[in-house]
Design an enzyme around this catalytic site. Structure first.
Site, PDB file in Angstrom:
ATOM      1  N   LYS A  63       0.864  -1.277   0.058  1.00 20.47           N
ATOM      2  CA  LYS A  63       0.036   0.006  -0.183  1.00 20.47           C
ATOM      3  C   LYS A  63       0.957   1.267  -0.143  1.00 20.47           C
ATOM      4  CE  LYS A  63      -2.220  -1.168   3.987  1.00 20.47           C
ATOM      5  NZ  LYS A  63      -1.264  -2.456   4.278  1.00 20.47           N
ATOM      6  N   ARG A 121     -10.052   0.747   8.041  1.00 20.24           N
ATOM      7  CA  ARG A 121      -9.448  -0.578   8.488  1.00 20.24           C
ATOM      8  C   ARG A 121     -10.433  -1.289   9.141  1.00 20.24           C
ATOM      9  NH1 ARG A 121      -3.637  -1.704   9.209  1.00 20.24           N
ATOM     10  NH2 ARG A 121      -2.964   0.610   8.367  1.00 20.24           N
ATOM     11  N   ARG A 151      11.722  -5.814   4.968  1.00 21.67           N
ATOM     12  CA  ARG A 151      11.901  -4.207   4.569  1.00 21.67           C
ATOM     13  C   ARG A 151      12.674  -3.331   5.471  1.00 21.67           C
ATOM     14  NH1 ARG A 151       5.636  -1.840   5.573  1.00 21.67           N
ATOM     15  NH2 ARG A 151       6.047  -2.798   7.591  1.00 21.67           N
ATOM     16  N   ARG A 184      11.153  -1.783  11.087  1.00 23.05           N
ATOM     17  CA  ARG A 184      10.091  -1.271  11.899  1.00 23.05           C
ATOM     18  C   ARG A 184       9.707  -2.310  13.210  1.00 23.05           C
ATOM     19  NH1 ARG A 184       4.740   0.267   8.194  1.00 23.05           N
ATOM     20  NH2 ARG A 184       3.712  -0.849   9.787  1.00 23.05           N
ATOM     21  N   ARG A 217      -0.671  -8.951  13.336  1.00 23.12           N
ATOM     22  CA  ARG A 217      -1.128  -8.026  12.185  1.00 23.12           C
ATOM     23  C   ARG A 217      -2.189  -8.756  11.123  1.00 23.12           C
ATOM     24  NH1 ARG A 217       4.026  -5.254  10.670  1.00 23.12           N
ATOM     25  NH2 ARG A 217       2.960  -4.132   9.158  1.00 23.12           N
TER      26      ARG A 217
HETATM   27  P1  AP5 Z   1       4.988  -1.602   2.056  1.00 23.56           P
HETATM   28  O1  AP5 Z   1       4.509  -0.701   0.695  1.00 23.56           O
HETATM   29  O2  AP5 Z   1       5.648  -0.925   3.083  1.00 23.56           O
HETATM   30  O3  AP5 Z   1       3.492  -2.476   2.476  1.00 23.56           O
HETATM   31  P2  AP5 Z   1       2.179  -1.962   3.224  1.00 23.56           P
HETATM   32  O4  AP5 Z   1       1.140  -2.539   2.651  1.00 23.56           O
HETATM   33  O5  AP5 Z   1       2.552  -0.322   3.215  1.00 23.56           O
HETATM   34  O6  AP5 Z   1       2.616  -2.559   4.577  1.00 23.56           O
HETATM   35  P3  AP5 Z   1       2.690  -1.928   5.997  1.00 23.56           P
HETATM   36  O7  AP5 Z   1       3.260  -3.017   6.867  1.00 23.56           O
HETATM   37  O8  AP5 Z   1       2.723  -0.218   6.163  1.00 23.56           O
HETATM   38  O9  AP5 Z   1       0.879  -2.062   6.361  1.00 23.56           O
HETATM   39  P4  AP5 Z   1       0.338  -2.275   7.584  1.00 23.56           P
HETATM   40  O10 AP5 Z   1      -1.290  -1.957   7.100  1.00 23.56           O
HETATM   41  O11 AP5 Z   1       0.547  -3.424   8.387  1.00 23.56           O
HETATM   42  O12 AP5 Z   1       0.993  -0.885   8.630  1.00 23.56           O
HETATM   43  P5  AP5 Z   1       0.527   0.722   8.719  1.00 23.56           P
HETATM   44  O13 AP5 Z   1       1.848   1.526   8.828  1.00 23.56           O
HETATM   45  O14 AP5 Z   1      -0.639   1.048   7.662  1.00 23.56           O
HETATM   46  O15 AP5 Z   1       5.768  -3.103   1.152  1.00 23.56           O
HETATM   47  C1  AP5 Z   1       6.159  -3.736   2.296  1.00 23.56           C
HETATM   48  C2  AP5 Z   1       7.435  -4.357   1.728  1.00 23.56           C
HETATM   49  O16 AP5 Z   1       7.530  -4.928   0.749  1.00 23.56           O
HETATM   50  C3  AP5 Z   1       8.548  -3.211   1.467  1.00 23.56           C
HETATM   51  O17 AP5 Z   1       9.831  -3.645   1.762  1.00 23.56           O
HETATM   52  C4  AP5 Z   1       8.440  -3.007  -0.083  1.00 23.56           C
HETATM   53  O18 AP5 Z   1       9.639  -2.642  -0.706  1.00 23.56           O
HETATM   54  C5  AP5 Z   1       8.077  -4.364  -0.460  1.00 23.56           C
HETATM   55  N1  AP5 Z   1       7.178  -4.222  -1.509  1.00 23.56           N
HETATM   56  C6  AP5 Z   1       6.103  -3.819  -1.754  1.00 23.56           C
HETATM   57  N2  AP5 Z   1       5.262  -4.122  -3.006  1.00 23.56           N
HETATM   58  C7  AP5 Z   1       6.101  -5.286  -3.522  1.00 23.56           C
HETATM   59  C8  AP5 Z   1       6.042  -5.756  -4.463  1.00 23.56           C
HETATM   60  N3  AP5 Z   1       5.080  -5.753  -5.634  1.00 23.56           N
HETATM   61  N4  AP5 Z   1       6.752  -6.954  -4.824  1.00 23.56           N
HETATM   62  C9  AP5 Z   1       8.055  -7.049  -4.021  1.00 23.56           C
HETATM   63  N5  AP5 Z   1       8.236  -6.430  -2.832  1.00 23.56           N
HETATM   64  C10 AP5 Z   1       7.413  -5.365  -2.775  1.00 23.56           C
HETATM   65  O19 AP5 Z   1       0.009   0.663  10.128  1.00 23.56           O
HETATM   66  C11 AP5 Z   1       0.759   0.368  11.208  1.00 23.56           C
HETATM   67  C12 AP5 Z   1      -0.273   0.294  12.342  1.00 23.56           C
HETATM   68  O20 AP5 Z   1      -0.775   1.432  12.722  1.00 23.56           O
HETATM   69  C13 AP5 Z   1      -1.208  -0.801  12.617  1.00 23.56           C
HETATM   70  O21 AP5 Z   1      -1.015  -2.139  12.704  1.00 23.56           O
HETATM   71  C14 AP5 Z   1      -2.189  -0.161  13.486  1.00 23.56           C
HETATM   72  O22 AP5 Z   1      -1.827  -0.739  14.765  1.00 23.56           O
HETATM   73  C15 AP5 Z   1      -2.180   1.335  13.379  1.00 23.56           C
HETATM   74  N6  AP5 Z   1      -3.116   1.794  12.318  1.00 23.56           N
HETATM   75  C16 AP5 Z   1      -2.664   2.170  11.149  1.00 23.56           C
HETATM   76  N7  AP5 Z   1      -3.814   2.796  10.485  1.00 23.56           N
HETATM   77  C17 AP5 Z   1      -4.981   2.278  11.346  1.00 23.56           C
HETATM   78  C18 AP5 Z   1      -6.155   2.580  11.178  1.00 23.56           C
HETATM   79  N8  AP5 Z   1      -6.879   2.961  10.154  1.00 23.56           N
HETATM   80  N9  AP5 Z   1      -7.258   1.911  12.385  1.00 23.56           N
HETATM   81  C19 AP5 Z   1      -6.511   1.478  13.348  1.00 23.56           C
HETATM   82  N10 AP5 Z   1      -5.210   1.329  13.585  1.00 23.56           N
HETATM   83  C20 AP5 Z   1      -4.354   1.736  12.802  1.00 23.56           C
HETATM   84 MG    MG Z   2       2.653   1.034   4.745  1.00 19.03          MG
END
Ligand code: AP5
Ligand code: MG
Length: 212
Positions: free
Chosen positions: A13, A88, A123, A156, A167
């Site tokens: 994402k 989410r 990552r 992270r 997660r």
């Molecule tokens: P990346 O692009 O970083 O993936 P992502 O989908 O952004 O993953 P996240 O871990 O950021 O998602 P998340 O939803 O768990 O965390 P968030 O920060 O939103 O890609 C991942 C890796 O793969 C990278 O190394 C990249 O280079 C590689 N990659 C990407 N695409 C690829 C491809 N096609 N092929 C190969 N490699 C690839 O949230 C964190 C925490 O915050 C949550 O757990 C929760 O506690 C809280 N939070 C956030 N939003 C909310 C909400 N709306 N409600 C409640 N709590 C929330």
């Molecule tokens: Mg992310």
């Protein structure tokens, strides 16, 4: 164009959000990034969110709803935005509807669970500018420093295997129901997120151009 990027942890994402925002010239807004910044600067929000995020749970709906409402009211969102990681839960989706926001397309990045752990364990993120890398798929040309700003790359805190599993479980239980919610509204577009970053971007851009 008002867009949502939906998908499991590690689905790509953040990676796609960063790329698409350049193409469309609209901001990509990640609630995860906003929360991590609050933790880093030690605000009351950050203090509340830290333990929850470190365990792989979800920050309460009303807290994130408030963050998003405030962010979407800002000037740079008036011509469109990309939401990464929000909504989410179903209550968050309903709260977004209640904000009077019309979502045009929901981009659903599909990646099997089996790929997620490898992606997240490899990552690395820049502690300065937040840029995201992957040790194999997307390495920094500056080694263990960020190729954009020269700061150190770090892992992270929630990218530990046991937290990743938590997660993923949270995702399947609370977030996946949104797939049917948006499919029912005819707004869901599926993207194979298990291919390369470039292939996922191409598929996304075809959808945004209305070719799929
Ligand atoms: P990346 O692009 O970083 O993936 P992502 O989908 O952004 O993953 P996240 O871990 O950021 O998602 P998340 O939803 O768990 O965390 P968030 O920060 O939103 O890609 C991942 C890796 O793969 C990278 O190394 C990249 O280079 C590689 N990659 C990407 N695409 C690829 C491809 N096609 N092929 C190969 N490699 C690839 O949230 C964190 C925490 O915050 C949550 O757990 C929760 O506690 C809280 N939070 C956030 N939003 C909310 C909400 N709306 N409600 C409640 N709590 C929330
Ligand atoms: Mg992310």
């Amino acid at each position: 164009m008002n867009l949502i990027l939906l998908g499991a942890p590690g689905a790509g994402k953040g990676t796609q959000g960063e790329i698409i925002q350049e193409h469309l010239d609209i901001p990509s807004i990640s609630t995860g990034v906003i929360l991590r910044e609050a933790i880093r600067t030690g605000t009351p929000l950050g203090q509340q969110a830290k333990a929850i995020i470190d365990k792989g749970g979800l920050v309460p709906d009303e807290v994130v709803n408030g963050i998003v409402k405030e962010r979407l009211a800002q000037e740079d969102c008036q011509d469109g935005f990309i939401l990464d990681g929000f909504p989410r839960t179903l209550p968050q989706a309903l709260a977004l509807d209640a904000m009077g926001v019309t979502i045009d397309k929901v981009l659903y990045l599909m990646v099997p669970d089996a790929l997620i752990e490898e992606r997240l364990c490899n990552r690395r993120v820049c502690e300065g500018c937040g840029a995201t890398y992957h040790l194999i798929n997307q390495p920094s040309s500056a080694g263990d420093l960020c190729e954009k700003c020269g700061s150190k790359l770090m892992t992270r805190k929630d990218d530990k295997p046991e937290t990743i599993r938590e997660r993923l479980s949270t995702y399947h239980q609370l977030t996946e129901p949104l797939v049917e919610y948006y499919r029912g509204q005819g707004k869901l577009f599926e993207i194979d997120g298990s291919t390369t970053i470039e292939a996922a971007t191409e598929a996304t851009l075809r959808i945004l151009e209305g070719q799929e």
